[in-house]
Design a protein around this motif. Structure first.
Motif, PDB file in Angstrom:
ATOM      1  N   LEU A 114       0.842  -1.199   0.000  1.00 16.90           N
ATOM      2  CA  LEU A 114       0.000   0.000   0.000  1.00 16.90           C
ATOM      3  C   LEU A 114       0.879   1.251   0.000  1.00 16.90           C
ATOM      4  O   LEU A 114       0.606   2.218  -0.717  1.00 16.90           O
ATOM      5  CB  LEU A 114      -0.912  -0.008   1.231  1.00 16.90           C
ATOM      6  N   GLN A 115       1.944   1.203   0.785  1.00 19.48           N
ATOM      7  CA  GLN A 115       2.886   2.319   0.832  1.00 19.48           C
ATOM      8  C   GLN A 115       3.567   2.497  -0.531  1.00 19.48           C
ATOM      9  O   GLN A 115       3.784   3.620  -0.992  1.00 19.48           O
ATOM     10  CB  GLN A 115       3.930   2.072   1.921  1.00 19.48           C
ATOM     11  N   TYR A 116       3.889   1.374  -1.179  1.00 17.04           N
ATOM     12  CA  TYR A 116       4.505   1.405  -2.507  1.00 17.04           C
ATOM     13  C   TYR A 116       3.600   2.142  -3.493  1.00 17.04           C
ATOM     14  O   TYR A 116       4.057   2.986  -4.268  1.00 17.04           O
ATOM     15  CB  TYR A 116       4.767  -0.022  -2.986  1.00 17.04           C
ATOM     16  N   HIS A 117       2.312   1.813  -3.472  1.00 19.94           N
ATOM     17  CA  HIS A 117       1.366   2.469  -4.379  1.00 19.94           C
ATOM     18  C   HIS A 117       1.326   3.976  -4.146  1.00 19.94           C
ATOM     19  O   HIS A 117       1.075   4.752  -5.073  1.00 19.94           O
ATOM     20  CB  HIS A 117      -0.041   1.886  -4.184  1.00 19.94           C
ATOM     21  N   GLY A 118       1.562   4.395  -2.921  1.00 20.41           N
ATOM     22  CA  GLY A 118       1.498   5.817  -2.594  1.00 20.41           C
ATOM     23  C   GLY A 118       2.745   6.599  -2.960  1.00 20.41           C
ATOM     24  O   GLY A 118       2.753   7.832  -2.879  1.00 20.41           O
ATOM     25  N   LEU A 119       3.804   5.906  -3.378  1.00 19.89           N
ATOM     26  CA  LEU A 119       5.049   6.584  -3.741  1.00 19.89           C
ATOM     27  C   LEU A 119       4.946   7.194  -5.135  1.00 19.89           C
ATOM     28  O   LEU A 119       4.438   6.565  -6.068  1.00 19.89           O
ATOM     29  CB  LEU A 119       6.234   5.611  -3.702  1.00 19.89           C
ATOM     30  N   ALA A 120       5.447   8.389  -5.285  1.00 16.23           N
ATOM     31  CA  ALA A 120       5.485   9.025  -6.606  1.00 16.23           C
ATOM     32  C   ALA A 120       6.675   8.511  -7.405  1.00 16.23           C
ATOM     33  O   ALA A 120       6.627   8.409  -8.632  1.00 16.23           O
ATOM     34  CB  ALA A 120       5.566  10.543  -6.447  1.00 16.23           C
ATOM     35  N   ASP A 121       7.745   8.178  -6.705  1.00 21.42           N
ATOM     36  CA  ASP A 121       8.980   7.720  -7.336  1.00 21.42           C
ATOM     37  C   ASP A 121       9.149   6.228  -7.077  1.00 21.42           C
ATOM     38  O   ASP A 121       9.352   5.801  -5.936  1.00 21.42           O
ATOM     39  CB  ASP A 121      10.169   8.502  -6.746  1.00 21.42           C
ATOM     40  N   HIS A 122       9.034   5.417  -8.134  1.00 17.73           N
ATOM     41  CA  HIS A 122       9.128   3.972  -7.992  1.00 17.73           C
ATOM     42  C   HIS A 122      10.476   3.416  -8.425  1.00 17.73           C
ATOM     43  O   HIS A 122      10.589   2.225  -8.744  1.00 17.73           O
ATOM     44  CB  HIS A 122       8.003   3.285  -8.779  1.00 17.73           C
ATOM     45  N   THR A 123      11.494   4.250  -8.431  1.00 16.45           N
ATOM     46  CA  THR A 123      12.834   3.743  -8.735  1.00 16.45           C
ATOM     47  C   THR A 123      13.265   2.819  -7.599  1.00 16.45           C
ATOM     48  O   THR A 123      12.914   3.038  -6.433  1.00 16.45           O
ATOM     49  CB  THR A 123      13.852   4.890  -8.880  1.00 16.45           C
ATOM     50  N   PRO A 124      14.012   1.754  -7.917  1.00 14.35           N
ATOM     51  CA  PRO A 124      14.413   0.778  -6.891  1.00 14.35           C
ATOM     52  C   PRO A 124      15.053   1.399  -5.656  1.00 14.35           C
ATOM     53  O   PRO A 124      14.747   1.003  -4.524  1.00 14.35           O
ATOM     54  CB  PRO A 124      15.395  -0.127  -7.635  1.00 14.35           C
ATOM     55  N   LYS A 125      15.920   2.374  -5.846  1.00 15.10           N
ATOM     56  CA  LYS A 125      16.603   2.994  -4.711  1.00 15.10           C
ATOM     57  C   LYS A 125      15.610   3.687  -3.783  1.00 15.10           C
ATOM     58  O   LYS A 125      15.689   3.552  -2.552  1.00 15.10           O
ATOM     59  CB  LYS A 125      17.646   3.997  -5.210  1.00 15.10           C
ATOM     60  N   ASN A 126      14.651   4.426  -4.371  1.00  9.27           N
ATOM     61  CA  ASN A 126      13.674   5.141  -3.557  1.00  9.27           C
ATOM     62  C   ASN A 126      12.710   4.184  -2.853  1.00  9.27           C
ATOM     63  O   ASN A 126      12.349   4.392  -1.700  1.00  9.27           O
ATOM     64  CB  ASN A 126      12.885   6.118  -4.429  1.00  9.27           C
ATOM     65  N   VAL A 127      12.315   3.128  -3.560  1.00  8.16           N
ATOM     66  CA  VAL A 127      11.411   2.140  -2.967  1.00  8.16           C
ATOM     67  C   VAL A 127      12.090   1.448  -1.782  1.00  8.16           C
ATOM     68  O   VAL A 127      11.505   1.318  -0.703  1.00  8.16           O
ATOM     69  CB  VAL A 127      10.980   1.090  -4.014  1.00  8.16           C
ATOM     70  N   ALA A 128      13.338   1.002  -1.980  1.00  3.31           N
ATOM     71  CA  ALA A 128      14.066   0.318  -0.909  1.00  3.31           C
ATOM     72  C   ALA A 128      14.222   1.219   0.308  1.00  3.31           C
ATOM     73  O   ALA A 128      14.077   0.784   1.448  1.00  3.31           O
ATOM     74  CB  ALA A 128      15.429  -0.134  -1.424  1.00  3.31           C
ATOM     75  N   SER A 129      14.490   2.501   0.056  1.00  5.96           N
ATOM     76  CA  SER A 129      14.701   3.459   1.145  1.00  5.96           C
ATOM     77  C   SER A 129      13.406   3.716   1.915  1.00  5.96           C
ATOM     78  O   SER A 129      13.386   3.690   3.153  1.00  5.96           O
ATOM     79  CB  SER A 129      15.253   4.765   0.585  1.00  5.96           C
ATOM     80  N   ASN A 130      12.308   3.954   1.198  1.00  4.57           N
ATOM     81  CA  ASN A 130      11.042   4.305   1.851  1.00  4.57           C
ATOM     82  C   ASN A 130      10.379   3.108   2.536  1.00  4.57           C
ATOM     83  O   ASN A 130       9.768   3.257   3.591  1.00  4.57           O
ATOM     84  CB  ASN A 130      10.082   4.914   0.830  1.00  4.57           C
ATOM     85  N   LEU A 131      10.497   1.928   1.938  1.00  2.00           N
ATOM     86  CA  LEU A 131       9.878   0.746   2.521  1.00  2.00           C
ATOM     87  C   LEU A 131      10.798   0.046   3.515  1.00  2.00           C
ATOM     88  O   LEU A 131      10.405  -0.905   4.171  1.00  2.00           O
ATOM     89  CB  LEU A 131       9.467  -0.244   1.419  1.00  2.00           C
ATOM     90  N   ARG A 132      12.048   0.542   3.598  1.00  2.00           N
ATOM     91  CA  ARG A 132      13.064  -0.055   4.476  1.00  2.00           C
ATOM     92  C   ARG A 132      13.212  -1.540   4.197  1.00  2.00           C
ATOM     93  O   ARG A 132      13.124  -2.391   5.089  1.00  2.00           O
ATOM     94  CB  ARG A 132      12.729   0.190   5.952  1.00  2.00           C
ATOM     95  N   ILE A 133      13.414  -1.847   2.918  1.00  2.00           N
ATOM     96  CA  ILE A 133      13.605  -3.233   2.517  1.00  2.00           C
ATOM     97  C   ILE A 133      14.927  -3.360   1.777  1.00  2.00           C
ATOM     98  O   ILE A 133      15.496  -2.369   1.308  1.00  2.00           O
ATOM     99  CB  ILE A 133      12.463  -3.727   1.599  1.00  2.00           C
ATOM    100  N   ASN A 134      15.410  -4.572   1.683  1.00  2.00           N
ATOM    101  CA  ASN A 134      16.601  -4.847   0.888  1.00  2.00           C
ATOM    102  C   ASN A 134      16.254  -4.625  -0.583  1.00  2.00           C
ATOM    103  O   ASN A 134      15.174  -5.043  -1.034  1.00  2.00           O
ATOM    104  CB  ASN A 134      17.029  -6.301   1.123  1.00  2.00           C
TER     105      ASN A 134
END
Length: 246
Positions: A171-191
């Motif tokens: 759900l948090q992923y869907h709310g991101l404007a920037d779906h680049t791998p680096k930004n997704v990993a940083s915001n979701l705190r995932i590897n």
């Protein structure tokens, strides 16, 4: 913790022949108070060991094994984290077991994890989450069948917690404007290794669907605790869970 500041009296005039180490667990020394300022004045050292986030533990495992002369595949380290969580003490014990059994220069694989630690490399929550994200009904069905046959090793509450976390992150992923791998990993705190899973799952589960699934998972949590479900078996709970998600 309420009396820690009393040590400031000693810190003002420490024994030069003594190295005093204070293990201050569960809290952080207040830098605004006298003890911290006195320690800094007399060449004291503050080392803060923060608990690692889940996305940092795989790298910790890799570096720890590397220092002992071993390497580990990414999937193997993920299995350890998924099974043992972020408790470094538990993980260290299992790594020591592998180091005792396996010769140096070995790359630790999921097969080693399955044989020596007892975590199935094919039937685990990590693989179930992946199968559900991909809407691979056949694979997900095989895994929940295995879980139902081995309930003690695969408690429903653990499976549910992992899926709740996964769909909350989706759900948090869907709310991101920037779906680049680096930004997704940083915001979701995932590897970064897991970013592709969210990219696939996002295509299979739009935001509205994810919101509905999160609500369903809450209902299943209550059923798992016996609320409005009578005496449903783990097998029945898992089947209903899979049907309602996919």
């Amino acid at each position: 913790s309420r009396t820690i500041e009393q040590l400031s009296t000693y810190a003002e005039n420490p024994q030069e022949s003594t190295v005093l180490v204070i293990c201050y667990k569960y809290k952080t020394i207040d830098k605004r108070k006298k003890l911290y300022k006195t320690l800094m004045k007399h060449n004291g050292l503050i080392f803060q060991s923060k608990k690692l986030y889940e996305n940092q533990v795989s790298e910790w495992i890799r570096l720890t094994l590397k220092s002992k002369g071993y390497s580990i595949s990414h999937k193997a380290s993920v299995l350890l984290v998924e099974y043992l969580g972020t408790d470094l003490g538990k993980i260290s014990k299992e790594l020591e077991k592998l180091e005792f059994i396996l010769p140096k220069d070995t790359q630790i694989t999921p097969d080693h994890i399955e044989e020596h630690i007892g975590i199935s490399k094919d039937y685990n929550n990590f693989e179930l989450k992946k199968a559900i994200g991909e809407k691979d009904v056949l694979k997900a069905t095989r895994i929940i069948k295995y879980f139902a046959e081995n309930p003690k090793d695969n408690p429903f509450v653990v499976t549910l917690a992992l899926l709740q976390n996964f769909f909350s992150q989706l759900l948090q992923y869907h709310g991101l404007a920037d779906h680049t791998p680096k930004n997704v990993a940083s915001n979701l705190r995932i590897n970064p290794y897991f970013v592709s899973e969210f990219q696939v799952a996002a295509r299979n589960y739009p935001m509205k669907s994810v919101s509905s699934i999160i609500s369903t998972l809450r209902e299943m949590d209550l059923k798992g605790k016996g609320v409005g479900a009578g005496n449903m078996s783990q097998a029945d709970l898992l089947k209903e869970l899979l049907v309602k998600i996919i």
